[in-house]
Design a protein around this motif. Structure first.
Motif, PDB file in Angstrom:
ATOM      1  N   VAL A   1       0.857  -1.183   0.000  1.00  0.00           N
ATOM      2  CA  VAL A   1       0.000   0.000   0.000  1.00  0.00           C
ATOM      3  C   VAL A   1       0.894   1.234   0.000  1.00  0.00           C
ATOM      4  O   VAL A   1       1.383   1.657   1.040  1.00  0.00           O
ATOM      5  N   SER A   2       1.089   1.825  -1.188  1.00  0.00           N
ATOM      6  CA  SER A   2       1.997   2.965  -1.282  1.00  0.00           C
ATOM      7  C   SER A   2       1.263   4.296  -1.410  1.00  0.00           C
ATOM      8  O   SER A   2       1.867   5.349  -1.350  1.00  0.00           O
ATOM      9  N   SER A   3      -0.065   4.262  -1.599  1.00  0.00           N
ATOM     10  CA  SER A   3      -0.820   5.510  -1.738  1.00  0.00           C
ATOM     11  C   SER A   3      -2.190   5.376  -1.076  1.00  0.00           C
ATOM     12  O   SER A   3      -2.650   4.273  -0.779  1.00  0.00           O
ATOM     13  N   LYS A   4      -2.823   6.516  -0.869  1.00  0.00           N
ATOM     14  CA  LYS A   4      -4.164   6.542  -0.275  1.00  0.00           C
ATOM     15  C   LYS A   4      -5.152   5.810  -1.180  1.00  0.00           C
ATOM     16  O   LYS A   4      -6.020   5.089  -0.709  1.00  0.00           O
ATOM     17  N   LYS A   5      -4.992   5.983  -2.496  1.00  0.00           N
ATOM     18  CA  LYS A   5      -5.878   5.325  -3.462  1.00  0.00           C
ATOM     19  C   LYS A   5      -5.765   3.804  -3.343  1.00  0.00           C
ATOM     20  O   LYS A   5      -6.771   3.093  -3.296  1.00  0.00           O
ATOM     21  N   GLN A   6      -4.524   3.302  -3.256  1.00  0.00           N
ATOM     22  CA  GLN A   6      -4.326   1.861  -3.104  1.00  0.00           C
ATOM     23  C   GLN A   6      -4.933   1.364  -1.795  1.00  0.00           C
ATOM     24  O   GLN A   6      -5.513   0.282  -1.754  1.00  0.00           O
ATOM     25  N   LEU A   7      -4.806   2.164  -0.752  1.00  0.00           N
ATOM     26  CA  LEU A   7      -5.382   1.786   0.536  1.00  0.00           C
ATOM     27  C   LEU A   7      -6.901   1.690   0.424  1.00  0.00           C
ATOM     28  O   LEU A   7      -7.508   0.738   0.898  1.00  0.00           O
ATOM     29  N   MET A   8      -7.529   2.674  -0.245  1.00  0.00           N
ATOM     30  CA  MET A   8      -8.990   2.644  -0.399  1.00  0.00           C
ATOM     31  C   MET A   8      -9.420   1.386  -1.155  1.00  0.00           C
ATOM     32  O   MET A   8     -10.399   0.736  -0.783  1.00  0.00           O
TER      33      MET A   8
END
Length: 136
Positions: free
Chosen positions: A90-97
């Protein structure tokens, strides 16, 4: 937690509306409806962040400005103070979402609700042929 609670204000914020498939983009959804999940809660999002080994804090007293009826938001710490990622996947907020939206439907609390709903719908079968338009 190595970031410390004092720096919690610098963490990213996730509102349940961001990954809610029932919301439109205008209502605050941030990922595609096909990848989003149905009506997530801040607690479920927090549990999913814990599962992904990402530090999080649930702020149950906060509400999303576009939908202030749904309370709760989750603060997440994607990177350590030295800049390294807590979870390399998970390298970004988008990936986390996207990851959280995948995990929420498999949340243990949700599984129980679905089982209860299925058993409740099997208990009282509706009578066929009743209802519809009344004859004049």
């Amino acid at each position: 937690m190595d970031g410390g609670i004092t720096h919690i204000k610098t963490w990213n914020i996730l509102y349940p509306a961001y990954i809610n498939s029932k919301k439109t983009i205008a209502e605050g959804r941030r990922i595609s409806a096909s990848k989003a999940c149905e009506n997530p809660t801040a607690l479920e999002i927090g549990d999913c962040c814990g599962h992904l080994k990402i530090p999080f804090a649930i702020e149950i007293d906060k509400a999303y400005s576009r939908d202030f009826m749904q309370v709760g938001r989750v603060r997440v710490m994607l990177k350590r103070p030295d800049g390294s990622l807590h979870n390399p996947l998970v390298s970004s907020k988008k990936q986390l979402m996207l990851r959280v939206a995948e995990l929420v439907p498999r949340h243990p609390g949700r599984m129980k609700k679905q089982e209860a709903a299925v058993s409740a719908s099997n208990v009282a079968p509706s009578k066929p042929g009743k209802g519809g338009k009344k004859k004049r």
